[in-house]
Scaffold this motif. Structure first.
Motif, PDB file in Angstrom:
ATOM      1  N   TYR A  98      30.479   5.019  96.621  1.00 54.72           N
ATOM      2  CA  TYR A  98      31.114   6.143  96.804  1.00 54.72           C
ATOM      3  C   TYR A  98      29.550   6.556  97.200  1.00 54.72           C
ATOM      4  O   TYR A  98      28.551   6.454  95.771  1.00 54.72           O
ATOM      5  CB  TYR A  98      31.689   7.355  94.968  1.00 54.72           C
ATOM      6  N   ARG A  99      29.136   7.040  97.419  1.00 50.60           N
ATOM      7  CA  ARG A  99      27.847   7.243  98.000  1.00 50.60           C
ATOM      8  C   ARG A  99      26.963   8.546  97.504  1.00 50.60           C
ATOM      9  O   ARG A  99      27.762   9.405  98.503  1.00 50.60           O
ATOM     10  CB  ARG A  99      27.199   7.058  99.966  1.00 50.60           C
ATOM     11  N   GLN A 100      25.919   8.915  97.502  1.00 51.24           N
ATOM     12  CA  GLN A 100      25.678  10.116  97.010  1.00 51.24           C
ATOM     13  C   GLN A 100      25.077  10.715  98.458  1.00 51.24           C
ATOM     14  O   GLN A 100      24.320   9.805  99.472  1.00 51.24           O
ATOM     15  CB  GLN A 100      23.856  10.123  96.317  1.00 51.24           C
ATOM     16  N   PRO A 101      25.131  11.981  99.201  1.00 53.89           N
ATOM     17  CA  PRO A 101      25.111  12.941 100.271  1.00 53.89           C
ATOM     18  C   PRO A 101      22.960  12.566 100.748  1.00 53.89           C
ATOM     19  O   PRO A 101      23.197  13.061 101.808  1.00 53.89           O
ATOM     20  CB  PRO A 101      25.837  13.678 100.305  1.00 53.89           C
ATOM     21  N   VAL A 120      31.328   2.080  92.559  1.00 50.98           N
ATOM     22  CA  VAL A 120      30.113   2.424  92.074  1.00 50.98           C
ATOM     23  C   VAL A 120      29.427   3.444  92.654  1.00 50.98           C
ATOM     24  O   VAL A 120      29.698   3.648  94.092  1.00 50.98           O
ATOM     25  CB  VAL A 120      29.014   1.381  93.256  1.00 50.98           C
ATOM     26  N   MET A 121      28.470   4.233  92.010  1.00 51.33           N
ATOM     27  CA  MET A 121      27.842   6.113  92.837  1.00 51.33           C
ATOM     28  C   MET A 121      26.603   5.485  92.939  1.00 51.33           C
ATOM     29  O   MET A 121      25.730   4.811  91.773  1.00 51.33           O
ATOM     30  CB  MET A 121      27.701   6.228  91.340  1.00 51.33           C
ATOM     31  N   VAL A 122      26.941   5.288  94.619  1.00 46.62           N
ATOM     32  CA  VAL A 122      25.630   4.657  95.410  1.00 46.62           C
ATOM     33  C   VAL A 122      24.155   5.724  95.581  1.00 46.62           C
ATOM     34  O   VAL A 122      24.426   6.663  95.650  1.00 46.62           O
ATOM     35  CB  VAL A 122      25.345   3.432  96.484  1.00 46.62           C
ATOM     36  N   PRO A 123      22.995   5.381  94.817  1.00 53.53           N
ATOM     37  CA  PRO A 123      21.895   7.007  95.922  1.00 53.53           C
ATOM     38  C   PRO A 123      22.274   6.829  97.014  1.00 53.53           C
ATOM     39  O   PRO A 123      22.043   5.731  97.900  1.00 53.53           O
ATOM     40  CB  PRO A 123      20.341   6.164  95.175  1.00 53.53           C
TER      41      PRO A 123
END
Length: 293
Positions: A260-263, A235-238
């Motif tokens: 997977y976290r957005q920096p 999951v690409m997480v905001p």
């Protein structure tokens, strides 16, 4: 315990009084009517607590109409798809003692990180035949205007480093996306589409997810569906996520879900996230190349 502030007067979770029964107080050996709340994904996530309740009580579900088949097949309990309706005629003939919102079960069963088992609890038979390649389900837009769609969207045209991998990609995107898929296909990337992803019966969508080896998605109900089925999900997480994802660390609700976290909270900061997912997918393919040879 603070979750209950949402059902206080003026809160965002209005209480649902079913058949005039009192709210369940933890008493065992009774029949409890559990009603769903919020979105489909939330209802699936909270359903992880139903097995805990079912150890000591009989259960009737007042669920979202799209979840009736999935919940009946998974839990073997009576399900009424009426939770979006003001009237619940089944309460006139069903014998039950208490009622409770599905999220409120957390005050009894999820008071520490250790209390989250993270194990699969939904069941669905795959609807697609086995593939000679790794089958990856993808979704790139989540939510609506009022549920932060802008923060939960990564345009499919940005997914090149993922789509370049030698996989069978299938779209699990429930919005109209034919134009987006056509654009990436003109660039040489194939994405299959199936009508079941838009089915009114969410069990059909669950069957598609169960047919996949991996799900790669933004924050949508697919995360909860995949996690509940035990299907690996990336999951690409905001950067500013919903509370379910926390600000750091793994997602406690499911062991099969990787975040997977957005920096930073900028659109272009998604690029390294997508690149990382694409690299990890290529590494996974290398590790499993014999399986799909």
């Amino acid at each position: 315990a603070e979750y209950e502030w949402g059902s206080a007067p003026g809160g965002m979770r209005p209480d649902r009084v079913l058949g005039g029964r009192p709210a369940w107080d933890g008493t065992p050996g009774k029949t409890v009517a559990v009603y769903g709340e919020q979105g489909i994904g939330d209802e699936i996530m909270f359903a992880s607590m139903l097995p805990d309740l079912m150890k000591t009580n009989d259960v009737i579900l007042d669920c979202h109409p799209r979840l009736t088949t999935l919940f009946e097949k998974s839990f073997g309990v009576k399900c009424y798809g009426t939770r979006k309706q003001a009237e619940t005629p089944w309460t006139e003939h069903e014998d039950f003692d208490y009622r409770i919102s599905i999220g409120s079960l957390g005050k009894f069963y999820r008071n520490s990180r250790e209390s989250f088992p993270g194990t699969p609890y939904l069941k669905a038979e795959p609807s697609l035949p086995p593939s000679r390649k790794m089958r990856v389900g993808i979704s790139w837009t989540g939510g609506r205007l009022l549920s932060r769609v802008a923060r939960r969207t990564i345009p499919l045209s940005w997914w090149a480093t993922i789509l370049t991998n030698d996989c069978e990609f299938i779209s699990l995107q429930y919005t109209d996306c034919a134009d987006e898929i056509e654009i990436v296909e003109k660039s040489g990337y194939a994405v299959k589409q199936f009508e079941q992803v838009k089915a009114r019966d969410y069990y059909e969508t669950a069957q598609l997810v169960a047919s996949c080896d991996l799900i790669i998605t933004v924050c949508t109900s697919l995360v909860h569906l995949a996690g509940a089925l035990g299907v690996p999900c990336w999951v690409m997480v905001p950067a500013a996520p919903a509370w379910r994802y926390q600000n750091k660390g793994p997602k406690p609700w499911y062991r099969s879900v990787r975040l997977y976290r957005q920096p930073e909270q900028r659109d272009d900061s998604w690029i390294p996230v997508v690149q990382k997912v694409g690299f990890d997918l290529s590494e996974l393919l290398s590790e499993q190349r014999l399986k799909y040879a």
